[in-house]
Motif scaffolding. Structure first.
Motif, mmCIF file in Angstrom:
data_model
loop_
_atom_site.group_PDB
_atom_site.id
_atom_site.type_symbol
_atom_site.label_atom_id
_atom_site.label_comp_id
_atom_site.label_asym_id
_atom_site.label_seq_id
_atom_site.Cartn_x
_atom_site.Cartn_y
_atom_site.Cartn_z
ATOM 1 N N LYS A 1 0.828 -1.211 0.000
ATOM 2 C CA LYS A 1 0.000 0.000 0.000
ATOM 3 C C LYS A 1 0.864 1.263 0.000
ATOM 4 O O LYS A 1 0.552 2.240 -0.684
ATOM 5 N N GLU A 2 1.965 1.222 0.757
ATOM 6 C CA GLU A 2 2.896 2.366 0.778
ATOM 7 C C GLU A 2 3.532 2.562 -0.597
ATOM 8 O O GLU A 2 3.764 3.691 -1.026
ATOM 9 N N LEU A 3 3.802 1.461 -1.286
ATOM 10 C CA LEU A 3 4.365 1.528 -2.640
ATOM 11 C C LEU A 3 3.432 2.295 -3.582
ATOM 12 O O LEU A 3 3.876 3.175 -4.321
ATOM 13 N N ILE A 4 2.148 1.973 -3.551
ATOM 14 C CA ILE A 4 1.189 2.619 -4.452
ATOM 15 C C ILE A 4 1.098 4.114 -4.156
ATOM 16 O O ILE A 4 1.076 4.943 -5.082
ATOM 17 N N LYS A 5 1.078 4.484 -2.870
ATOM 18 C CA LYS A 5 1.027 5.910 -2.498
ATOM 19 C C LYS A 5 2.284 6.635 -2.980
ATOM 20 O O LYS A 5 2.213 7.746 -3.506
ATOM 21 N N TRP A 6 3.433 5.980 -2.817
ATOM 22 C CA TRP A 6 4.706 6.591 -3.224
ATOM 23 C C TRP A 6 4.782 6.752 -4.744
ATOM 24 O O TRP A 6 5.229 7.777 -5.252
ATOM 25 N N VAL A 7 4.317 5.739 -5.483
ATOM 26 C CA VAL A 7 4.316 5.798 -6.943
ATOM 27 C C VAL A 7 3.364 6.901 -7.434
ATOM 28 O O VAL A 7 3.701 7.658 -8.349
ATOM 29 N N ASP A 8 2.177 6.981 -6.853
ATOM 30 C CA ASP A 8 1.228 8.028 -7.235
ATOM 31 C C ASP A 8 1.827 9.421 -7.057
ATOM 32 O O ASP A 8 1.544 10.344 -7.833
ATOM 33 N N LYS A 9 2.674 9.571 -6.043
ATOM 34 C CA LYS A 9 3.291 10.872 -5.741
ATOM 35 C C LYS A 9 4.487 11.169 -6.642
ATOM 36 O O LYS A 9 4.722 12.335 -7.014
ATOM 37 N N ASN A 10 5.255 10.152 -7.008
ATOM 38 C CA ASN A 10 6.528 10.370 -7.710
ATOM 39 C C ASN A 10 6.537 10.004 -9.186
ATOM 40 O O ASN A 10 7.480 10.336 -9.898
#
Length: 331
Positions: free
Chosen positions: A37-46
């Motif tokens: 879940k943290e991966l998806i949030k980080w990808v959406d941001k970067n």
């Protein structure tokens, strides 16, 4: 799917390293549902490119990559599982081993082949269970074979009355392993029986005389229900029974030969199938002896029979009709 962005993921037991190709953003996450879940949030941001044009590239690492692949599937996220050897050979010489560098290479691999690479689909729950049970069965069979070999040699040398515990312990282990192997086989049959699609595929494959139960199960699992390979020829290459040319310029003029890059287990299974077909299938028996009479190589003839059996299995599944032995209709 048009791919404009690739994200490389190098997965290990506890963590996974991620590299976004276009801007080289990098981070390490825990290999847990929370980390996904943290991966998806980080990808959406970067990630500067929309997710519908983004493909995650994962190096296949067995059970360590299963959970994240399942997470991506459930959340409708495009990904592709690539064998590590394929990535390694495509990127040239590498010195040393580093997860950060590996994630970068995986992303680069995906970017270079973005016009050819296809998103992966994980097997159904039934196929996943079959695969795990087949793997476990193979492990138990090897353990049982080891005990049988050991006790056979010990009985030849040692007296039983002086080594009672030594023999009894191993005999009990062999009986126990045999029982567990039978339980696994019963469970696999039950999975096949309760799944209509798998049951149909199984019946069609074993309709080819020479192909037995274990080979049929391995074929269904490794082809992901006959969806992973477009043709039997590609599958033959995967199994290591497809011949390839061995020539270069004027100095190397070797005959065609099979590659060492293969699924050795399937290759050995089809070898047994071919030899069984030669013994029990009149058509294959006639074909085999005719070629030998013409002076053809014995092993190349056996390999041709392997390919014939595989082609017939694929044809039966594609037609959805059992294989028909046309030799019995010949006058």
């Amino acid at each position: 799917m048009e791919i404009k962005q690739t994200i490389g993921i190098d997965i290990s037991k506890l963590t996974f390293d991620v590299r976004i190709h276009s801007n080289q953003c990098y981070r390490v996450f825990d290999n847990t549902p929370k980390g996904f879940k943290e991966l998806i949030k980080w990808v959406d941001k970067n990630n500067p490119i929309s997710k519908e044009y983004t493909l995650f590239i994962l190096e296949y690492t067995g059970i360590y990559s299963e959970e994240i692949a399942l997470f991506f599937t459930k959340n409708d996220i495009s990904f592709s599982l690539i064998p590590g050897l394929e990535i390694k050979k495509s990127l040239g010489i590498s010195r040393g081993k580093d997860d950060k560098v590996d994630a970068t290479k995986i992303a680069l691999y995906g970017h270079r082949l973005r016009d050819e690479i296809k998103p992966s689909k994980i097997p159904s729950m039934a196929l996943s269970k079959l695969k795990r049970l087949l793997t476990l069965r193979e492990r138990l069979v090897k353990q049982r074979a080891g005990h049988k070999s050991t006790i056979r040699e010990q009985k030849r040398i040692y007296l039983r009355k002086e080594n009672k515990l030594l023999f009894e312990t191993q005999e009990k282990m062999i009986k126990f392993l045999t029982k567990q192997i039978k339980n696994i086989e019963l469970e696999m049959k039950q999975i096949i029986k309760t799944n209509q699609e798998l049951s149909q595929q199984y019946k069609l494959v074993v309709s080819v005389k020479g192909i037995g139960d274990q080979t049929a199960l391995f074929m269904i699992v490794t082809t992901n229900g006959f969806t992973k390979f477009k043709s039997w020829r590609k599958y033959a290459s995967y199994c290591g029974i497809a011949p390839f040319p061995n020539t270069s310029g004027t100095s190397i003029r070797g005959g065609t030969k099979v590659s060492n890059l293969a699924n050795k287990k399937l290759k050995s299974l089809f070898d047994l199938c071919a030899k069984s077909a030669i013994q029990n299938n009149p058509e294959m028996k006639i074909y085999y002896h005719k070629r030998l009479e013409k002076g053809k190589n014995k092993m190349s003839t056996i390999n041709i029979i392997r390919c014939k059996l595989m082609a017939r299995a694929f044809a039966a599944v594609n037609r959805q009709t059992p294989y028909v032995n046309t030799l019995k209709f010949v006058a």
